[in-house]
Design an enzyme around this catalytic site. Sequence first.
Site, PDB file in Angstrom:
ATOM      1  N   HIS A   1       0.850  -1.192   0.000  1.00 15.66           N
ATOM      2  CA  HIS A   1       0.000   0.000   0.000  1.00 15.66           C
ATOM      3  C   HIS A   1       0.887   1.243   0.000  1.00 15.66           C
ATOM      4  CE1 HIS A   1      -3.263   2.657   0.843  1.00 15.66           C
ATOM      5  NE2 HIS A   1      -2.749   3.033   1.992  1.00 15.66           N
TER       6      HIS A   1
ATOM      7  N   GLY B   1     -10.525  -5.945   6.333  1.00 15.94           N
ATOM      8  CA  GLY B   1     -10.648  -4.483   6.304  1.00 15.94           C
ATOM      9  C   GLY B   1      -9.939  -3.874   5.095  1.00 15.94           C
TER      10      GLY B   1
END
Length: 202
Positions: A110, A144
């Site tokens: 990320h 999540g």
Amino acid sequence: MTARLVVLVSGSGTNLQALIDACADPAYGASIVAVGADRDAILGLERADRAGIPTFVAKVGDFTSRDRWDEALADKVAAFEPDLVVSAGFMKLLGPAFLARFGGRTINTHPALSPSFPGIHGPADALEYGVKVTGCTLFVVDEGVDTGVIVAQTAVPVEDDDTVEVLHERIKVAERSMLVDTVGRMAREGFAVEGRRVRFGA
Ligand code: GAR
């Protein structure tokens, strides 16, 4: 033993290319057994073809629901019997069926320092907020959005006249070496997830 990697991509695949290059050295400890994507005609798939790595595509729009897509993606990945699944610029959330099979051994990179700036606009959100330091995070995927247990992070400075593109490119340089270094360690040493920590070593 060489760890079997399946890499998932959605775009240009420079992180994938860094892994392809690293895997060319047998001492790296891993080999890419397949590359999967959620769309056709992307540079990431071309990079895999060029390296002689099998590819597959699972497009959300080809399935009656997101859950069916998730199951089909898990089936396609499972066919290659990976030890580790690496989501490297894969712009879809992996769902319950996928995580039931590959949870704990699926990692994602990320372009922000978690827990800041989750989602698909990490560099833009960091720039907009005005932080002076951002970076990249490698984490074990959970249900999540970019919330999983952190395996590695690298900090990257934000310069005063950065654009989103310039900042993202600086992050991606750090991201590729973080990914290559960390996946290599995971492959060679093994790893265990204990609470919010990842410990290397069998
Ligand atoms: C990378 O910066 C990756 O972290 C990001 O997309 C880029 C892919 O680059 N992923 C996400 O933002 C996922 N939320 P690449 O296709 O050149 O490897």
